[in-house]
Every structure is written in structure tokens, then in C-alpha cells.
Design an enzyme around this catalytic site. Structure first.
Site, PDB file in Angstrom:
ATOM      1  N   GLU A  45     -16.007   0.069  -7.093  1.00  0.00           N
ATOM      2  CA  GLU A  45     -14.630  -0.166  -7.232  1.00  0.00           C
ATOM      3  C   GLU A  45     -13.946  -0.563  -6.133  1.00  0.00           C
ATOM      4  O   GLU A  45     -13.082  -1.375  -6.242  1.00  0.00           O
ATOM      5  CB  GLU A  45     -14.099   1.737  -7.091  1.00  0.00           C
ATOM      6  CG  GLU A  45     -12.628   1.926  -7.029  1.00  0.00           C
ATOM      7  CD  GLU A  45     -12.411   3.202  -6.579  1.00  0.00           C
ATOM      8  OE1 GLU A  45     -11.164   3.573  -7.107  1.00  0.00           O
ATOM      9  OE2 GLU A  45     -13.145   4.030  -6.114  1.00  0.00           O
ATOM     10  N   HIS A  46     -14.281  -0.537  -4.813  1.00  0.00           N
ATOM     11  CA  HIS A  46     -13.793  -1.339  -3.906  1.00  0.00           C
ATOM     12  C   HIS A  46     -14.977  -2.151  -3.023  1.00  0.00           C
ATOM     13  O   HIS A  46     -15.993  -1.493  -2.884  1.00  0.00           O
ATOM     14  CB  HIS A  46     -13.403  -0.390  -2.694  1.00  0.00           C
ATOM     15  CG  HIS A  46     -12.052   0.662  -3.151  1.00  0.00           C
ATOM     16  ND1 HIS A  46     -12.433   1.825  -3.410  1.00  0.00           N
ATOM     17  CD2 HIS A  46     -10.770   0.319  -3.251  1.00  0.00           C
ATOM     18  CE1 HIS A  46     -11.499   2.537  -3.794  1.00  0.00           C
ATOM     19  NE2 HIS A  46     -10.267   1.355  -3.713  1.00  0.00           N
ATOM     20  N   GLN A 106     -13.642   5.630   2.886  1.00  0.00           N
ATOM     21  CA  GLN A 106     -13.881   6.243   1.522  1.00  0.00           C
ATOM     22  C   GLN A 106     -14.542   7.405   1.288  1.00  0.00           C
ATOM     23  O   GLN A 106     -14.240   8.271   0.524  1.00  0.00           O
ATOM     24  CB  GLN A 106     -14.436   5.210   0.759  1.00  0.00           C
ATOM     25  CG  GLN A 106     -14.477   4.947  -0.720  1.00  0.00           C
ATOM     26  CD  GLN A 106     -12.794   4.628  -1.234  1.00  0.00           C
ATOM     27  OE1 GLN A 106     -12.075   3.861  -0.353  1.00  0.00           O
ATOM     28  NE2 GLN A 106     -12.573   5.308  -2.405  1.00  0.00           N
ATOM     29  N   ASP A 120      -5.127   0.521  -0.708  1.00  0.00           N
ATOM     30  CA  ASP A 120      -4.767   1.860  -1.157  1.00  0.00           C
ATOM     31  C   ASP A 120      -3.502   2.198  -1.044  1.00  0.00           C
ATOM     32  O   ASP A 120      -2.862   2.972  -1.898  1.00  0.00           O
ATOM     33  CB  ASP A 120      -5.432   2.932  -0.105  1.00  0.00           C
ATOM     34  CG  ASP A 120      -6.793   3.153  -0.993  1.00  0.00           C
ATOM     35  OD1 ASP A 120      -7.215   2.594  -2.070  1.00  0.00           O
ATOM     36  OD2 ASP A 120      -7.405   3.841  -0.363  1.00  0.00           O
ATOM     37  N   HIS A 131      -5.955 -11.419 -51.812  1.00  0.00           N
ATOM     38  CA  HIS A 131      -5.677 -12.094 -50.792  1.00  0.00           C
ATOM     39  C   HIS A 131      -5.503 -13.765 -50.961  1.00  0.00           C
ATOM     40  O   HIS A 131      -4.560 -14.388 -50.669  1.00  0.00           O
ATOM     41  CB  HIS A 131      -6.767 -12.294 -49.555  1.00  0.00           C
ATOM     42  CG  HIS A 131      -6.588 -10.898 -48.875  1.00  0.00           C
ATOM     43  ND1 HIS A 131      -7.118  -9.736 -49.339  1.00  0.00           N
ATOM     44  CD2 HIS A 131      -6.464 -10.651 -47.568  1.00  0.00           C
ATOM     45  CE1 HIS A 131      -7.031  -8.879 -48.185  1.00  0.00           C
ATOM     46  NE2 HIS A 131      -6.530  -9.346 -47.215  1.00  0.00           N
ATOM     47  N   HIS A 162     -12.452  10.912   0.843  1.00  0.00           N
ATOM     48  CA  HIS A 162     -11.803  11.280  -0.383  1.00  0.00           C
ATOM     49  C   HIS A 162     -12.326  12.404  -0.922  1.00  0.00           C
ATOM     50  O   HIS A 162     -11.794  13.275  -1.449  1.00  0.00           O
ATOM     51  CB  HIS A 162     -12.129  10.229  -1.290  1.00  0.00           C
ATOM     52  CG  HIS A 162     -10.975   9.131  -1.239  1.00  0.00           C
ATOM     53  ND1 HIS A 162      -9.749   9.424  -1.575  1.00  0.00           N
ATOM     54  CD2 HIS A 162     -11.119   7.867  -1.168  1.00  0.00           C
ATOM     55  CE1 HIS A 162      -8.840   8.388  -1.466  1.00  0.00           C
ATOM     56  NE2 HIS A 162      -9.772   7.434  -1.045  1.00  0.00           N
TER      57      HIS A 162
END
Length: 843
Positions: free
Chosen positions: A738-739, A669, A772, A831, A672
Site C-alpha cells: 500500500e505504502h 504504520q 496520509d 446488425h 494503525h
């Protein structure tokens, strides 16, 4: 423009202060304290050393005025010409060599009397130098003499013994009379246009001056002007918005004046703002805001935190300086420089330093005639030693000059010993400056919205350095554009099959039907979003996997139009891997553009780019800001998948974890980008095993081609030590990664306790890489803590659900009175009537 040069030969503090407002003053070496702007004249050099002269110039003395012998020595020593003025009497002019003449920027000519012809010939000889004339006469010159000297390029030096604050007499000339000698007015009322500006040169307004008002300003040091209707105007006399005059100058052709002032009170303008030309902006506006916040920022606000927490402010300055050093694109450099200036100015304001003092310091540094080598200090030019204290929050590492073999390691914190506020900081991500970024991308979005393809082509040339003839590729795609390695093709096909199988299982094809009461049937059914835009980044890595993750659920959901946007390569083409995926997922168009311009094109449509209804996909801060901007524009009528931030992973590991596996997951990770968020939560791991994980991180990182990126992200990542799995899970749920990777004994059992995560990877043989690429789950996931409220992209993301209801006559007889009663309760008669008119008809 300088009109005359005062020579301090008589002590008079009031006179000296007034003279400082109209220009530099000539002093002798022994005179202290010296005015801020001064020249030093050296006539008796017996007690003066070369080092003394260098010291004066380094301290900010404007110029030294020296005799011929000294001039030769100083020129040989490398003193710049603009800092040297030659002291001559009329008989020594012929002794000046070309070396000396070219090595000075001014000449002080001592004459028994003012001889205009002589002075004119000297001025021609020293054609590139300013000429100052010191006359031996005891009476001051007339205003006409001052004007005549200026007309031949010379200015008079007036000893303070010949100057006065009182009216001009036979023995002394009033400072204002001398200063105003050359000024002319082309106005019928004889007034002089006057620009009033701040101490940093920013305009406050245009006013008018008279000889009387200028004289009072010079003497009093207060802003005094001439009102065309009411006579003398002493600024702030009634409003309290007074001015301290810092300097008064004539323009180049002596028909207007500039006042530089320190403005007090609400401002210069009668509308209670600083400038008559509108609100201030840029650095002056920031300075004003920060000064105000220093006094009145509410407790708990971010600015108050900055002023109260010196360590936080220090860390932010270091962080932003590092980000500026790493920025490469013009817009990124400007963005990061603005951030650094904000925090640096906050530090200055906290210390009572404003922009004016900063500029004074810059000017003083520019005046130095000697320079240090300018090398970086050791802590910035080599690896910084490890901190003796384990900081709760990691700081950025400046690794641009870090040796390639320097150890790569994470910071560490122990939840058992950190205070609650420190624990809260552990959960924080980098601040996403959404408002600032939206302001930056808005001109790009507006440009594409207004000019369509023409703007896209221009912006692609500007940002991607690619000159395109067309921006969109439509199917069928040329076979040669999809030529890829057979092994890669096989891998993409297998990933496609797995991802499609998992996403097909999510498809809402059936209709939900519920009879809520007899005769009342409600249903819900799915319909695909008609037109979707898929953003596939093309920055530091080619990402066909993102095209798969976005394109397959769109295809499975049945979206009619799928526009895939990705930045072009240097030759204007799209990577064949992405082209092949676009073909497999049935893309209806490929937009060759990236950044905010691609988002804008999909949101509004252009001549060739189809407009979409929803935009998906990750991207940098420009893409994220553009997505947020267009989703809030009702004219665009477009939604987005989710907010986005830097990619992140949180690994929970216990004594069963394989150190090599854990390190590999962290690094997968970290590569990235430099802002990737990497956290290891260590559950009761021994110091020895923790050291082994750290060693594996270092060893594996140095084998990676993207080691420089990893060095950055790992350098600001953290290891959080906990005692129990329960404590680790609580921390993870608060972090909402996220992960989330579980290297735990009985990892499968822990999944039931995870409330917040984008995607979970269970057990030692489930690397995040599989999610991924090809396990089947989607890798477009919520970041920045948004896993608390967002799901990752899935098939349902590309669908919307419609509800329907069908009521029989008998059903309405039962339900109608309930509805009518509630409508009456809310005062909505129409109504209720819509129900009652049907009930009456069915009786």
C-alpha cells in the site's frame, strides 16, 4: 433416568458390556478394568486411604459409596456431595447427623427384604438424596416391585448374579425386562417413541421400539427398532448403515426412550443423510467435513496443507487463540472463537480425535475433585524468549501479559538463504475470510434493507452503544457542531488546499476527439458519478483526514450528492473535526452510523438516507464484507472503490538510511492496528546498522501512547535482508505494498522500476505521514497486494467516461461494408441489416 443399578458380583464380560449400555455399574475397589461409568463401593476400608478415593474420583468414577465413618471424613475433606453416596443398613439410619445427610447425594440402603414402608420413610428422611436399595434376598425382584420402588423415589440394586441376557427365570431377571419395567405406552400398538441421537446428543431421527427390539439392542449392542409395518428393524441390515449402541435411557416420565449411537455408513436417514431432520450444522458438520477432507482433500488445497504441515496448523491455532484473546465485541469474540475451533478441530481430526472424545475429556475434567492452581505456564505469563531460529514468517506474540518494558522487535529473514516456498510465505498477508464475513454481515444488510431507519437506530444502539432519534444530519450544519481548535482548523484548511490542488489537476474536463477514419469521429468525455457514499471509520482513531481524502475528489469531480457515513460518538454526535471537513467538501448528508449497517443504508437507501451509486472508504472486516456483498447485488446497483485489508508499509533502506527515520516510518504504520503489515527490506545493511534500526524501533515504540497496538503489529512484522537494490525492488513489486518508502541513495531513480505500489514516498525527508494528511496525494490506497491491479482513490474514481461516435454518410460508405462483413461472420443479420439499409438509402 436410571431404573436399576447393577452390582458387579459375578464376572461375565458379555453381561457387563450389555449393562454398561443402560447406566453405571457398582464395583468394588479391586475390580479392574472398571466400566467407563461406575460407582465404587467401599465396605472393607482397612486397605483404603483417603488419597485413593480422591484419585478414583479424579479418574472419573461417578461416585463412591462409603459407610458412615468414611462419609464424615470425606465430607470434612471437601468431597462434593454429588460424588458421595452413604452406605447404610436399616439400623444405622438414626445415627446419621444433619452434616452427613446434607453432605451426600445418595443412600445405598441394605435391607434383609424389600419393605416399601420402611424404604419410603428413609426416602423422606433423605429428601434431597437418591435412594438405592440392596435386598438380601437371593431371588430377583419382579417388574412390578421395580415399578413400586421407583414410585416412592427409590431404585433397586441388582447383583449381576441375579441378571441375565437369557429369558427371565425364577433366579435371574433379563436386563431388558428390568430396564423396561417402568415404561408405559399410550399407543394402541404398545410401541415406545424412540429418539435416536449421535454420541454427542444430536438428533438423527424418531423411530419406535418394542420390548423385543430393546432387548436385542441391549444384548447385541446394535441399533434394533420396531417398524410399525415390517416388524423388527435391524438398522443397516440391508443398507450397511449400521449403528453401535452406546447408551439407552428412559425419559423422565418413562414413556419414551433415547438411543445414543455411533452411526456408520451414509447416515441414519433413508435419504442418505445423517439426520432425518435435515442437514447437520455447526461443530458436527465441521467434524464431518474435516474427516472427509482428511481422506480426500486434493493436493494443494488449504485443508490438505493443514493436515500435511503440522507447523502451519500449530501456527494457525496460536494465531487464532491470540485473536480470540484480543476480541472484545460479542460478534468479534464469536467470529474469532469459530476460527479457533476450526483449526483446533483440524488438529484433533488429524490425530484421530473427534468431538465425542473431546466431550468425554471435558466430562472427565469436570469430575475432578481436586484442582491445580490454574496459573498460566511461564511462556504464556511472561515475555517469551527470542527464538534461536529466525523464522521466515513471524508468529503472533501474546503480549497481553508482556511487561511494558519488554523489547519490541521484528522478525528477520534473508532472501539469500530462504527456499522459494518460504519466500512465497513472506509475501502473504493474513487470510481474509471473505466468504465467512459476508455470511455474518448479510443479516445486518438485509435488516437495514427491509426496515430502513428503524433497523439503523436499533443496530447503532447495539453496536455503537448510542441511542439515536435520527440517523442523518443535513446541511446547513450547526456552527456549534464544527467548533475545533484554531490550530487544527488551520491544518485542515492547508491540507484541503493541497489535496484539492492535486486532485483538480486530475480532472477530466475536456473531451477526447479522434477521427479514426474520414467521416468517422469518436469521442470520450467524463461525467461525475451522481451520488457517492463516503465511509469514514471512527474506531481506534478520529479520521478527519479520510473525510478529506474522499470528500475532496468527490467535490472536484462534481458529484451531486455526497453522503458521508461515520459512527457517532458516545453522546450521539459526530466529531467536530469530521463535521468541519464535511462542511468544507460540501457533504449533502451525514449518516451517523458505522459498520455493515452504514454500508447497507447507503447502498439501498432508507426513509432518510439517500441511496448512492458508489461507496468509498476504508473500514474493518465488517465494512469490507458489506461493501463486497452489496456490490454483487443487482438490486443495489452500487459499486465500491476497491477491496480492503489491514494497512501496510514496505520500507526499502540501504547504507545511506537514517536509522531513526526508518524506525519512525515503520512505527507510523504499525500504530494503525494490531493487524498492520510492516516490512523492512534491508539492502546490504551491516549487522551493526541493522541493530541500530531495531534499537530505534524499540526506543521510539515505548514512547508512543499506542504502544500496545505497536507491540502486536511489530511483533509479527519482518525484516527481509537483500544484497542489491534490484533484488529489493523485485521483492517489493511482488509484495505490492500500500505504502512504499525509499530510503535509498538515488531514490528518485528507483521510482521508474516500481510497478506495483499504492503510493511511493521518495527519499529521507518524505515520511508516509505527509501522504496520509496533507501533501496532496490520496491516502485511500489498495492493500493486501491489490496494488497489482488497483489504483488509489483519485478524481477519476468519482467519474465515469462516456464514449460517443458520429458518422457521416460518406464515412458509412467506407466503414459500413467492414461492419456488415464482421456481423455476417458472427451470424448477426440484424446488425448487418442496420448498416446495409442505410447504404442502400444513400445510393
Amino acid at each position: 433416568m436410571s431404573v436399576f443399578l447393577p452390582l458387579l458380583d459375578e464376572e461375565n464380560s458379555d453381561l457387563t458390556r450389555a449393562l454398561a449400555r443402560v447406566g453405571p455399574i457398582v464395583v468394588s475397589p479391586s475390580q479392574h478394568p472398571r466400566p467407563l461409568q461406575c460407582y465404587i463401593t467401599i465396605e472393607d476400608s482397612s486397605s483404603i486411604q483417603l488419597d485413593d478415593v480422591v484419585t478414583w474420583l479424579n479418574e472419573g468414577v461417578e461416585k463412591v459409596i462409603v459407610p458412615l465413618t468414611w462419609a464424615k471424613e470425606l465430607i470434612a475433606a471437601g468431597i462434593p456431595p454429588e460424588r458421595l453416596t452413604l452406605l447404610l443398613d436399616v439400623g444405622s439410619v438414626s445415627a446419621v447427623s444433619d452434616t452427613v445427610r446434607n453432605g451426600v447425594s445418595g443412600v445405598l440402603l441394605k435391607t434383609p427384604a424389600i419393605d416399601l414402608d420402611l424404604i419410603s420413610s428413609v426416602s423422606k428422611f433423605f429428601s434431597n438424596s437418591s435412594i438405592h436399595v440392596l435386598s438380601g434376598t437371593t431371588s430377583p425382584p419382579t417388574r412390578s416391585t421395580i415399578r413400586e420402588l421407583l414410585s416412592i423415589g427409590a431404585e433397586i440394586i441388582l447383583p449381576t448374579s441375579q441378571l441375565t441376557l437369557a429369558p427371565t427365570s425364577a433366579t435371574r431377571i433379563n436386563i431388558a425386562d428390568a430396564f423396561l419395567a417402568p415404561i408405559v405406552s399410550d399407543r394402541p400398538d404398545g410401541l415406545f417413541p424412540t429418539i435416536v441421537s449421535t454420541e454427542t446428543g444430536h438428533s438423527l431421527g424418531l423411530v419406535y421400539s418394542s420390548a423385543e427390539s430393546v432387548k436385542e439392542s441391549i444384548i447385541s449392542g446394535k441399533g434394533v427398532y420396531q417398524s410399525r409395518k415390517h416388524g423388527l428393524w435391524r438398522k443397516g441390515e440391508t443398507s450397511g448403515a449400521t449403528q453401535d449402541v452406546l447408551s439407552i435411557r428412559l425419559d423422565c416420565d418413562s414413556d419414551s426412550i433415547e438411543f445414543r449411537v455411533l452411526q456408520h455408513g451414509a447416515g441414519f436417514c433413508h435419504l442418505n443423510r445423517q439426520s432425518c431432520f435435515g442437514e447437520i450444522s455447526g461443530l458436527p458438520a465441521l467434524e464431518s467435513t474435516l474427516r472427509s477432507r482428511l481422506l480426500s482433500a486434493p493436493e494443494g488445497s488449504y485443508t490438505r496443507r493443514l493436515f500435511n504441515d503440522s507447523e502451519l496448523l500449530r501456527s494457525k491455532i496460536m494465531e487464532e487463540a491470540d485473536e480470540l484473546c484480543r476480541a472484545e465485541e460479542k460478534r468479534d469474540v464469536a467470529f474469532e472463537a469459530a476460527d479457533l475451533l476450526y483449526f483446533a478441530l483440524a488438529k484433533c481430526i488429524q490425530a484421530g480425535v473427534g468431538i465425542a472424545e473431546i466431550e468425554q475429556s471435558l466430562d472427565a475434567k469436570a469430575k475432578r475433585v481436586t484442582r491445580r492452581p490454574g496459573n498460566a505456564k511461564p511462556q504464556w505469563s511472561s515475555t517469551q524468549s527470542a527464538s534461536k531460529k529466525n523464522d521466515a514468517v513471524p508468529t503472533r506474540q501474546t503480549s497481553q501479559s508482556t511487561p511494558s518494558d519488554a523489547r519490541i522487535r521484528m522478525r528477520m529473514a534473508d532472501l539469500a538463504s530462504v527456499a522459494p516456498e518460504e519466500r512465497a510465505l513472506l509475501l502473504k498477508r493474513p487470510v481474509l475470510k471473505s466468504d465467512e464475513m459476508i455470511l455474518k454481515v448479510k443479516p445486518i444488510v438485509d435488516n437495514v434493507r427491509a426496515r430502513g431507519d428503524a433497523a439503523l437506530i436499533e443496530l447503532t444502539a447495539k453496536f455503537d452503544k448510542v441511542q439515536l432519534k435520527s440517523t442523518v444530519i443535513f446541511p446547513p450544519f450547526a456552527p456549534e457542531s464544527m467548533q475545533i481548535d484554531p490550530t487544527v482548523k488551520s491544518a485542515i484548511d492547508q491540507a484541503y488546499a493541497n489535496i484539492r490542488k492535486f486532485h483538480e489537476a486530475q480532472n477530466s474536463e475536456g473531451t477526447l476527439v479522434v477521427e479514426t477514419m474520414p467521416g468517422v469521429v469518436c469521442s470520450r468525455f467524463a461525467r461525475p458519478i451522481g451520488r457517492v457514499g463516503l465511509y469514514v471509520p471512527g474506531g481506534t482513531a478520529i479520521l478527519p483526514s479520510t473525510a478529506l481524502m474522499l470528500g475532496i475528489p468527490a467535490q472536484v469531480a462534481g458529484c451531486k450528492e455526497v453522503v458521508l457515513a461515520t459512527p457517532p460518538r458516545a453522546d450521539g454526535t459526530i466529531s467536530p473535526e469530521v463535521m468541519y471537513v464535511a462542511h468544507r467538501v460540501g457533504a449533502s448528508a451525514i449518516l451517523k452510523a458505522g459498520g455493515a449497517q452504514a454500508v447497507a443504508a447507503m447502498a439501498y437507501g432508507t426513509e432518510t438516507v439517500p441511496k448512492v451509486d458508489k461507496i468509498f472508504g476504508p473500514g474493518n472486516q465488517w465494512v469490507t464484507a458489506a461493501k463486497m456483498l452489496v456490490q454483487n447485488d443487482t438490486d443495489a446497483l452500487v459499486s465500491i472503490d476497491m477491496p480492503a485489508g489491514p494497512s501496510e508499509v514496505l520500507v526499502i533502506a540501504d547504507y545511506t538510511a537514517n536509522p531513526a527515520f526508518v524506525a519512525a516510518d515503520l512505527l507510523s504504520q504499525a500504530e494503525h492496528g494490531v493487524d498492520s503489515q510492516v516490512v523492512l527490506v534491508a539492502v546490504g545493511i551491516t549487522p551493526e546498522k541493522l541493530a541500530k534500526i531495531e534499537e530505534e524501533v524499540d526506543v521510539q515504540a515505548h514512547k508512543l501512547s499506542r504502544v500496545d497496538i505497536v507491540r502486536e503489529s511489530i511483533g509479527k512484522s519482518i525484516i527481509v535482508k537483500t544484497s542489491t537494490v534490484e533484488e529489493a525492488v523485485v521483492f517489493s513489486n511482488d509484495y505490492a505494498p500500500e505504502h512504499l518508502i525509499l530510503h535509498l541513495e538515488n531514490a528518485k531513480d528507483v521510482v521508474a522500476h516500481i510497478d506495483n505500489a499504492g503510493s511511493i514516498f521518495v527519499g529521507p525527508f518524505t515520511p508516509e505521514s505527509c501522504g496520509d494528511y496533507a501533501s496532496g496525494t490520496n491516502h485511500t490506497l489498495p492493500t493486501n497486494g491489490y496494488a497489482r491491479q488497483f489504483s488509489g482513490v483519485n478524481t477519476l474514481s468519482f467519474q465515469k467516461h462516456i464514449t460517443s461516435q458520429e458518422i457521416t454518410s460518406d464515412g458509412l460508405k467506407t466503414l459500413g461494408p467492414v461492419v456488415a462483413t464482421l456481423a455476417d461472420c458472427e451470424g448477426l443479420e440484424a446488425h448487418a441489416n442496420a448498416v446495409r439499409i442505410r447504404l442502400q438509402a444513400s445510393q
